[in-house]
Design a protein around this motif. Structure first.
Motif, mmCIF file in Angstrom:
data_model
loop_
_atom_site.group_PDB
_atom_site.id
_atom_site.type_symbol
_atom_site.label_atom_id
_atom_site.label_comp_id
_atom_site.label_asym_id
_atom_site.label_seq_id
_atom_site.Cartn_x
_atom_site.Cartn_y
_atom_site.Cartn_z
ATOM 1 N N GLN A 43 15.636 -60.488 -32.805
ATOM 2 C CA GLN A 43 16.087 -61.874 -32.770
ATOM 3 C C GLN A 43 16.960 -62.120 -31.544
ATOM 4 O OE1 GLN A 43 18.040 -62.682 -36.516
ATOM 5 N NE2 GLN A 43 16.107 -63.085 -37.548
ATOM 6 N N PRO A 44 17.020 -63.358 -31.102
ATOM 7 C CA PRO A 44 17.926 -63.689 -29.989
ATOM 8 C C PRO A 44 19.359 -63.248 -30.308
ATOM 9 C CG PRO A 44 16.442 -65.509 -30.392
ATOM 10 C CD PRO A 44 16.205 -64.523 -31.506
ATOM 11 N N GLY A 45 19.999 -62.670 -29.290
ATOM 12 C CA GLY A 45 21.347 -62.139 -29.478
ATOM 13 C C GLY A 45 21.374 -60.691 -29.923
ATOM 14 N N GLY A 46 20.230 -60.159 -30.278
ATOM 15 C CA GLY A 46 20.149 -58.787 -30.754
ATOM 16 C C GLY A 46 20.080 -57.771 -29.626
ATOM 17 N N SER A 47 19.922 -56.495 -30.012
ATOM 18 C CA SER A 47 19.890 -55.391 -29.053
ATOM 19 C C SER A 47 18.703 -54.478 -29.312
ATOM 20 C CB SER A 47 21.178 -54.569 -29.164
ATOM 21 O OG SER A 47 22.311 -55.336 -28.852
ATOM 22 N N LEU A 48 18.270 -53.827 -28.245
ATOM 23 C CA LEU A 48 17.249 -52.785 -28.318
ATOM 24 C C LEU A 48 17.583 -51.734 -27.269
ATOM 25 C CD1 LEU A 48 13.730 -54.522 -28.552
ATOM 26 C CD2 LEU A 48 14.820 -53.103 -30.306
ATOM 27 N N ARG A 49 17.155 -50.500 -27.529
ATOM 28 C CA ARG A 49 17.266 -49.465 -26.522
ATOM 29 C C ARG A 49 15.885 -48.891 -26.246
ATOM 30 N NH1 ARG A 49 20.424 -43.648 -26.382
ATOM 31 N NH2 ARG A 49 18.704 -43.089 -27.788
ATOM 32 N N LEU A 50 15.461 -49.010 -25.007
ATOM 33 C CA LEU A 50 14.190 -48.435 -24.579
ATOM 34 C C LEU A 50 14.424 -47.027 -24.046
ATOM 35 C CD1 LEU A 50 12.611 -51.452 -22.654
ATOM 36 C CD2 LEU A 50 12.578 -50.957 -25.111
ATOM 37 N N SER A 51 13.439 -46.177 -24.255
ATOM 38 C CA SER A 51 13.488 -44.813 -23.742
ATOM 39 C C SER A 51 12.269 -44.548 -22.873
ATOM 40 C CB SER A 51 13.506 -43.799 -24.897
ATOM 41 O OG SER A 51 14.643 -43.973 -25.715
ATOM 42 N N CYS A 52 12.449 -43.702 -21.888
ATOM 43 C CA CYS A 52 11.356 -43.295 -21.008
ATOM 44 C C CYS A 52 11.442 -41.780 -20.860
ATOM 45 C CB CYS A 52 11.482 -43.969 -19.654
ATOM 46 S SG CYS A 52 10.355 -43.327 -18.396
ATOM 47 N N ALA A 53 10.487 -41.087 -21.447
ATOM 48 C CA ALA A 53 10.454 -39.625 -21.379
ATOM 49 C C ALA A 53 9.563 -39.196 -20.221
ATOM 50 C CB ALA A 53 9.926 -39.054 -22.692
ATOM 51 N N ALA A 54 10.117 -38.378 -19.338
ATOM 52 C CA ALA A 54 9.380 -37.893 -18.166
ATOM 53 C C ALA A 54 8.877 -36.472 -18.392
ATOM 54 C CB ALA A 54 10.276 -37.935 -16.929
ATOM 55 N N SER A 55 7.758 -36.161 -17.732
ATOM 56 C CA SER A 55 7.123 -34.862 -17.912
ATOM 57 C C SER A 55 7.700 -33.789 -16.988
ATOM 58 C CB SER A 55 5.611 -34.971 -17.681
ATOM 59 O OG SER A 55 5.352 -35.376 -16.348
ATOM 60 N N ARG A 56 8.661 -34.192 -16.155
ATOM 61 C CA ARG A 56 9.282 -33.241 -15.252
ATOM 62 C C ARG A 56 10.764 -33.528 -15.139
ATOM 63 N NH1 ARG A 56 7.185 -34.133 -9.217
ATOM 64 N NH2 ARG A 56 9.162 -33.168 -8.663
ATOM 65 N N ASN A 57 11.463 -32.645 -14.472
ATOM 66 C CA ASN A 57 12.899 -32.787 -14.277
ATOM 67 C C ASN A 57 13.208 -34.065 -13.506
ATOM 68 O OD1 ASN A 57 15.581 -32.539 -13.628
ATOM 69 N ND2 ASN A 57 15.450 -30.385 -13.078
ATOM 70 N N ILE A 58 13.931 -34.981 -14.125
ATOM 71 C CA ILE A 58 14.188 -36.264 -13.466
ATOM 72 C C ILE A 58 15.161 -36.128 -12.298
ATOM 73 C CG2 ILE A 58 13.615 -37.673 -15.472
ATOM 74 C CD1 ILE A 58 16.615 -37.974 -16.018
ATOM 75 N N SER A 59 15.859 -35.006 -12.219
ATOM 76 C CA SER A 59 16.751 -34.785 -11.081
ATOM 77 C C SER A 59 15.979 -34.682 -9.776
ATOM 78 C CB SER A 59 17.554 -33.501 -11.292
ATOM 79 O OG SER A 59 18.363 -33.589 -12.435
ATOM 80 N N SER A 60 14.696 -34.344 -9.867
ATOM 81 C CA SER A 60 13.862 -34.193 -8.677
ATOM 82 C C SER A 60 13.221 -35.506 -8.235
ATOM 83 C CB SER A 60 12.752 -33.169 -8.953
ATOM 84 O OG SER A 60 11.876 -33.648 -9.957
ATOM 85 N N ILE A 61 13.502 -36.574 -8.972
ATOM 86 C CA ILE A 61 12.918 -37.888 -8.680
ATOM 87 C C ILE A 61 13.980 -38.741 -7.984
ATOM 88 C CG2 ILE A 61 11.854 -39.929 -9.676
ATOM 89 C CD1 ILE A 61 11.003 -38.128 -12.053
#
Length: 117
Positions: free
Chosen positions: A13-31
Motif C-alpha cells: 500500500q502507499p506509504g508502506g515499505s519493501l526490501r528488494l534483494s539481489c543475489a550475485a553468483s560471484r564475489n560482489i567485491s570484484s564488481i
C-alpha cells in the motif's frame, strides 16, 4: 560474468515499505558497481540507486531520502530498502552489475513492485 537473481517484490500500500534483494553468483567485491534500475509501464528504464565497490552511493532525485541501497559481502547480496512508497514507484526493478573497465553490464530478470491501495 555474473548471474543476478532479484527477490522481494510484491504488492504494497502507499506509504508502506519493501526490501528488494539481489543475489550475485560471484564475489560482489570484484564488481565495480551494483545498481538498481526500474521500468514502469510505458516508461523508460531509469537508474534508481548505485553503490560502488568503494561504498559510494548515489540515488535518483525521485527516491532520495526514501530508498537505501546496501550490500552484504558475506552473502554476495545487494539490497534496496524502499520506504514511504508511492504509486509512481510501481515498476519492475532490476539489479545490475557494472564492470566499468570493460564497459559490460549484467542484468537480472527483475522483480515487480506494485504500490496500490
Amino acid at each position: 560474468q555474473v548471474q543476478l537473481v532479484e527477490s522481494g517484490g510484491g504488492l504494497v500500500q502507499p506509504g508502506g515499505s519493501l526490501r528488494l534483494s539481489c543475489a550475485a553468483s560471484r564475489n560482489i567485491s570484484s564488481i565495480n558497481a551494483m545498481a538498481w534500475y526500474r521500468q514502469g509501464s510505458g516508461l523508460k528504464r531509469e537508474s534508481v540507486a548505485t553503490i560502488t565497490s568503494g561504498g559510494t552511493t548515489t540515488y535518483s532525485a525521485s527516491v532520495k531520502g526514501r530508498f537505501t541501497i546496501s550490500r552484504d559481502h558475506a552473502k554476495n547480496t545487494v539490497y534496496l530498502q524502499m520506504n514511504s512508497l508511492k504509486p509512481e514507484d510501481t515498476a519492475v526493478y532490476y539489479c545490475v552489475a557494472q564492470f566499468l573497465r570493460v564497459h559490460m553490464d549484467y542484468w537480472g530478470k527483475g522483480t515487480l513492485v506494485t504500490v496500490s491501495s
